[in-house]
Write an enzyme that holds these catalytic residues in place. Structure first.
Site, PDB file in Angstrom:
ATOM      1  N   GLU A  13       0.866  -1.167   0.000  1.00 32.41           N
ATOM      2  CA  GLU A  13       0.000   0.000   0.000  1.00 32.41           C
ATOM      3  C   GLU A  13       0.906   1.221   0.000  1.00 32.41           C
ATOM      4  OE1 GLU A  13      -2.353   3.095   0.207  1.00 32.41           O
ATOM      5  OE2 GLU A  13      -0.690   2.808   1.570  1.00 32.41           O
ATOM      6  N   CYS A  60      -5.902   5.190   5.263  1.00 36.85           N
ATOM      7  CA  CYS A  60      -5.618   3.926   4.590  1.00 36.85           C
ATOM      8  C   CYS A  60      -6.872   3.131   4.284  1.00 36.85           C
ATOM      9  CB  CYS A  60      -4.690   3.069   5.421  1.00 36.85           C
ATOM     10  SG  CYS A  60      -4.220   1.587   4.528  1.00 36.85           S
ATOM     11  N   CYS A  63      -5.935  -0.939   5.475  1.00 39.42           N
ATOM     12  CA  CYS A  63      -6.213  -1.083   6.915  1.00 39.42           C
ATOM     13  C   CYS A  63      -7.441  -0.224   7.210  1.00 39.42           C
ATOM     14  CB  CYS A  63      -5.053  -0.588   7.752  1.00 39.42           C
ATOM     15  SG  CYS A  63      -3.458  -0.602   6.943  1.00 39.42           S
ATOM     16  N   HIS A  67      -7.503   3.179  11.703  1.00 39.51           N
ATOM     17  CA  HIS A  67      -7.427   4.562  12.177  1.00 39.51           C
ATOM     18  C   HIS A  67      -8.761   4.996  12.779  1.00 39.51           C
ATOM     19  CE1 HIS A  67      -3.372   5.225  10.804  1.00 39.51           C
ATOM     20  NE2 HIS A  67      -3.694   4.549   9.707  1.00 39.51           N
ATOM     21  N   ARG A 480      -0.666  -4.295  10.710  1.00 42.17           N
ATOM     22  CA  ARG A 480       0.760  -4.029  10.511  1.00 42.17           C
ATOM     23  C   ARG A 480       1.481  -3.576  11.757  1.00 42.17           C
ATOM     24  NH1 ARG A 480      -2.318  -3.708   6.481  1.00 42.17           N
ATOM     25  NH2 ARG A 480      -1.689  -4.336   4.401  1.00 42.17           N
ATOM     26  N   SER A 503       3.753   1.642  10.017  1.00 40.95           N
ATOM     27  CA  SER A 503       4.758   1.710   8.954  1.00 40.95           C
ATOM     28  C   SER A 503       5.730   2.863   9.152  1.00 40.95           C
ATOM     29  CB  SER A 503       4.090   1.784   7.576  1.00 40.95           C
ATOM     30  OG  SER A 503       3.450   0.549   7.317  1.00 40.95           O
ATOM     31  N   CYS A 547       2.788  -0.322   4.518  1.00 40.72           N
ATOM     32  CA  CYS A 547       1.578   0.456   4.289  1.00 40.72           C
ATOM     33  C   CYS A 547       1.971   1.917   4.423  1.00 40.72           C
ATOM     34  CB  CYS A 547       0.512   0.093   5.297  1.00 40.72           C
ATOM     35  SG  CYS A 547      -1.054   0.820   4.858  1.00 40.72           S
ATOM     36  N   CYS A 550      -0.336   5.002   5.358  1.00 40.06           N
ATOM     37  CA  CYS A 550      -0.505   5.116   6.807  1.00 40.06           C
ATOM     38  C   CYS A 550       0.660   5.872   7.426  1.00 40.06           C
ATOM     39  CB  CYS A 550      -0.576   3.734   7.443  1.00 40.06           C
ATOM     40  SG  CYS A 550      -2.208   3.024   7.419  1.00 40.06           S
TER      41      CYS A 550
END
Lengths: 568, 374
Positions: A13, A60, A63, A67, A480, A503, A547, A550
């Site tokens: 991502e 994101c 995911c 968030h 993640r 990330s 990701c 993110c």
């Protein structure tokens, strides 16, 4: 020395660039750079804190729950809202469904092609593939006829001459080691997993209206009504539908995903000694098993230093800091300083080359990611960190599964600190969660059966019930890794908002002391058969499941005041 | 298998799908496109004969949510599209190649199939800081978009970020983010699929429409297909009867909420949002946001992050009444009063869903695309 640039890193991502120095057939040094930036935190400023989950959710779309969850927890923490038990259970189911589906997609669609040679699969024998499939699992789609059909489909695809996303790849690379039959089996499961994920994630549609970007989160609870006597609420029919998806999920994970990992790993055992990284691990923990702030967690949090599994320290939020020495931001007190998120500054200052460019100046600033550190140390977060913390904390099911996998592969716990270790940990976590989800569904059903319809704490919904100034933090384990949101509210509006994202921990650049981030450290020593075909770099980078959208979200635009939030 | 053979139905048979299943799929597509059932054989014929059109998918300031949405497609499925329906020559999230090999794949398509490939754009395009807010392979998103969309037979802006700028363009738009139409003015045959994310069913319906009719569907003034954006959510909402009867959710979890009453008072933007969520729903018809008890946030409309927020504040009531007390009156009186209320509050652009076309929207209305079928 050869400078290898891999940009774009695909099958992730977001937008990630890796630059590496290669010499003598191995990576000697590496730099990780995020090349996209949006500025979500600045957009949040001045808005209704109850809307923040929807805005941060769009950090994101992979995911797609994480968030939103961290955001509602942060705002609840600030304003004193306490979600009722049904909301906690709904969230646990939604979080686990996200993790299970995301891990399966990662293994088959984002990572598998680093290990599986699609062209080699064309020369597989369907009968031998069937024998292989039946030797590792009793999954029903395993007949000779089935694999003959799969082979015919693959051949027809190749003969049409339009290879689409499989064109121009690294097929035939010497680092591919699976026999043709294992490759064909993996291609079949790639396609099956593509259909499976679409079905499994209907749990999210049932509980969140849609996926991606579920729309049932609320500060104080969930918007999904529960009522066995209504057709417009979660009722016995919805519970049965969710349970059916979980049952199918359990079957796919235990009969396809886990056996595939165990079947592929022996061919790549050297990768159990490669890609180790920084050796420090951080997890916040997840899945509250009771209500309120001090609730026990199904997966524990903690910190492991220097690969010492015998000692899991409790996480101390005051030890988190962020560096910008090599990031396209500046600090008022100088870029050699490290700031705690409660005193964080996020002023972007792009000093990189003007696009189009060939090379980044990696001696200077080179990424839109900051470098988070814990007690001054780089930390790896994610499934491996969670499984190691759970293992070191004595989580019974995690210990049992880790032991079983290590036993099957004939390796010791040291093998976990590796590229292969990340893959194994992700698979183990998927199994643990898909087994556990049904318990939360049963608890929800039991509550509903006793007439408990509560889904929302409305006592703190109206901003007039909030203090004039409030601060809060929300912690979450995203697929993640460890995710934290910090919010500061003034007069009912967001004064400041800060996220520290998995990330960012993993993909961040060097810090002021010159310590590499986890991606960078993990790449050092990676063998490279052919620097023009960076397959081995992809293996280790993909094992983290990057990701990047993110990771890059902060902005100040040079005119914001210092972020002051309290870590709880 | 020969290139002109009846590959798609044959593939279906190889996977145990009968001719009847295939025709059922074609009927479903006809229905998704709001076409009479008689069109199903024509769709079948088109799918049987088509050589795979080439598609490249660009991701800029995105969250990957539209790619994920695409992976949820069922009619046809993502695996059908990737293997059988289209040649997806560039898609960073799924493609095997990386780095130079990935760039070469894109370059080859743009060079060898100029004017013949389809481009999908996901994410907004930043114009600040000389393009440094989004670079791929060292090139700015703007440069890539100009080149790739400039040579495409048609460009599909997928999601509200690519369509209208979306979240990155929300106030104060820190990176100067724009949608495709504004960032690359005059792009040929631009089709906007707004929503956050765009519904996979609408993308597949658009692709099948193109394959079937060799033309693009009729569009609204935002260049969105009428088959998906022609009606307000409110007009098709399953809770509309409760709105008309003045039955509203007053608090999340209350009896009205459990009974599926109207979410207008909780902030629902369905009356001013145009999309087919209530009829197509999401995830193969499993559910949709209002169906799970949360108000619509208006994600298919321009600038919704600014104009539709705060999300839990309900739309303005009728003029001359107190805001909350007027809602029941509005419900009884119907939407004419709501429309008047929007006008009174300067929300005509929302109520009517129209604004002045931007630079990119001045492109001529799309007609049949020539040269896209080799």
């Amino acid at each position: 020395m050869t400078r290898v640039v891999v940009d774009p890193i695909t099958r992730i991502e977001g937008h990630l660039r890796i630059e590496a120095e290669v010499d003598g057939g191995a990576v000697r040094d590496a730099w990780s750079s995020a090349t996209m930036f949006r500025g979500v935190e600045l957009i949040l400023k001045g808005r209704d804190p109850r809307d923040a989950w929807a805005i941060t959710q769009r950090i994101c779309g992979v995911c797609t729950t994480v968030h939103a969850i961290a955001s509602i927890r942060a705002v609840e923490n600030a304003v004193g809202a306490v979600p009722p038990p049904n909301a906690r259970l709904l969230r646990n189911i939604v979080i686990a469904a996200q993790c299970v589906q995301d891990h399966v997609i990662h293994f088959y669609h984002l990572h598998a092609l680093d290990w599986v040679d699609v062209v080699s699969a064309l020369s597989a024998s369907p009968a031998k593939t069937s024998a292989l499939a039946e030797s590792i699992s009793d999954w029903p789609l395993s007949s000779t006829k089935y694999f003959a059909g799969m082979l015919a489909r693959l051949k027809a695809f190749v003969e049409r001459g339009q290879l689409g996303p499989f064109a121009n790849a690294y097929w035939g690379h010497p680092a591919y080691r699976l026999p043709p039959e294992a490759n064909l089996l993996a291609v079949a499961h790639y396609l099956e997993a593509l259909d499976w994920q679409r079905e499994f994630i209907k749990i999210h549609a049932t509980l969140g209206g849609k996926n991606p970007h579920l729309q049932s989160f609320l500060v104080g609870g969930m918007a999904t009504p529960v009522d066995p006597d209504s057709q417009a609420a979660i009722n016995a029919g919805s519970i049965a539908a969710i349970n059916a998806h979980i049952a199918k999920g359990k079957e796919f994970v235990s009969k396809v995903y886990i056996p595939d990992v165990l079947a592929v790993a022996p061919f790549y055992k050297d990768w159990a000694a490669l890609g180790g990284g920084v050796g420090n691990f951080l997890a916040y923990g997840e899945y509250p098993e009771a209500d309120g702030a001090k609730a026990p967690l199904f997966l524990p949090g903690g910190v492991i230093r220097n690969r010492d599994l015998s000692k899991v320290e409790p996480f101390d939020p005051s030890k988190v800091s962020e560096h910008v020495k090599h990031s396209w931001y500046e600090y008022a007190g100088g870029d050699d300083s490290a700031l705690h998120p409660t005193k964080g500054e996020t002023r972007p200052k792009y000093t990189g080359p003007k696009p189009p460019y060939e090379r980044l100046d990696t001696a200077a600033k080179y990424s839109w990611l900051k470098s988070p550190r814990y007690d001054g140390l780089p930390m790896e977060v994610g499934p491996l960190a969670r499984m190691l913390v759970a293992y070191g904390s004595g989580h019974p099911r995690v210990k049992e599964l880790v032991g079983a996998v290590l036993g099957r592969l004939g390796v010791g716990p040291a093998a976990l600190f590796s590229t292969l270790g990340r893959i194994a940990a992700r698979a183990i976590e998927t199994q643990v969660l898909v087994e556990k989800m049904g318990d939360w569904v049963a608890a929800l059903a039991a509550n509903m059966g006793q007439g408990d319809h509560r889904i929302h704490d409305g006592s703190r919904w109206d901003p007039s019930t909030w203090p004039a100034e409030a601060v809060g933090a929300g912690f979450h384990e995203a697929p993640r890794g460890a995710l934290g949101h910090w919010v500061q509210i003034r007069s009912g509006a967001i004064e400041n908002y800060q996220c520290i994202v998995p990330s960012t921990w993993n993909a961040g650049p060097r810090d002021a002391k010159g310590q590499r981030g986890p991606y960078e450290e993990a790449l050092v020593g990676t063998p490279m058969a052919d620097p023009s075909k960076p397959l081995e770099i992809l293996r280790t980078i993909h094992s983290f499941d990057p990701c990047i959208a993110c990771g890059v979200h902060v902005v100040d635009a040079g005119r914001r005041e210092i972020v002051r939030v309290r870590a709880l | 298998m020969g290139k002109s053979s009846t590959w798609f139905p044959q593939q279906c048979e190889e996977r145990g799908l009968s001719r009847r299943d295939f025709m059922r799929f074609c009927s479903a597509m006809a229905s998704a496109l709001a076409l009479p059932a008689a069109f199903a054989p024509r769709i079948a014929e088109a799918l049987e004969k088509a050589k795979k059109p080439i598609l490249v998918w660009l991701e800029f300031q995105d969250c990957c949510g539209n790619t994920e949405s695409f992976l949820r497609a069922s009619r046809p499925s993502a695996s059908d599209i990737v293997l059988d329906v289209l040649s997806v020559d560039y898609q960073e999230t799924i493609m095997a190649a990386a780095g130079r090999q990935a760039e070469e794949a894109l370059k080859a398509t743009v060079r060898d199939h100029k004017g013949a490939y389809l481009a999908v754009v996901e994410g907004s395009i930043p114009t600040g800081e000389g393009g440094a807010y989004c670079c791929i392979g060292g090139r700015s998103a703007l440069e890539i978009a100009r080149e790739v969309c400039g040579g495409a037979a048609a460009t599909i802006a997928m999601g509200t970020c690519a369509t209208f700028g979306g979240l990155p363009a929300a106030a104060p738009n820190p990176t100067g983010a724009l949608g495709v139409g504004d960032a690359v003015p005059g792009v040929k045959n631009l089709i906007n699929l707004s929503a956050c994310p765009a519904n996979a069913e609408n993308l597949t319906a658009l692709i099948v429409h193109y394959l079937t009719f060799k033309a693009w569907p009729a569009l609204d003034s935002y260049r969105r297909p009428l088959f998906a954006y022609g009606k307000a959510i409110h007009d098709n909402c399953e809770r509309r009867a409760h709105f008309d009867a003045g039955q509203y959710v007053e608090a999340f979890g209350d009896e009205g909420h459990r009974r599926g009453y109207c979410l207008y008072k909780m902030g629902c933007k369905g009356p001013v949002t145009h999309q087919n969520c209530p009829t197509v729903r999401w995830n193969e018809g499993t559910n949709w946001p209002i169906g799970c008890g949360h108000p619509c946030i208006g994600c298919a409309e321009p600038d919704f992050w600014d104009k539709m927020s705060p999300f839990y504040r309900h739309l303005p009531g009728a003029p001359g009444f107190g805001v909350m007390s007027s809602v029941d009156t509005v419900g009884l009186a119907g939407t004419a009063v709501v429309g008047a209320a929007f006008a009174a509050h300067g929300l005509v652009s929302l109520a009517r869903g129209r604004r002045k076309p931007g630079a990119g929207e001045s492109a001529p209305p799309p007609g049949p695309v020539k040269g896209s079928q080799p």
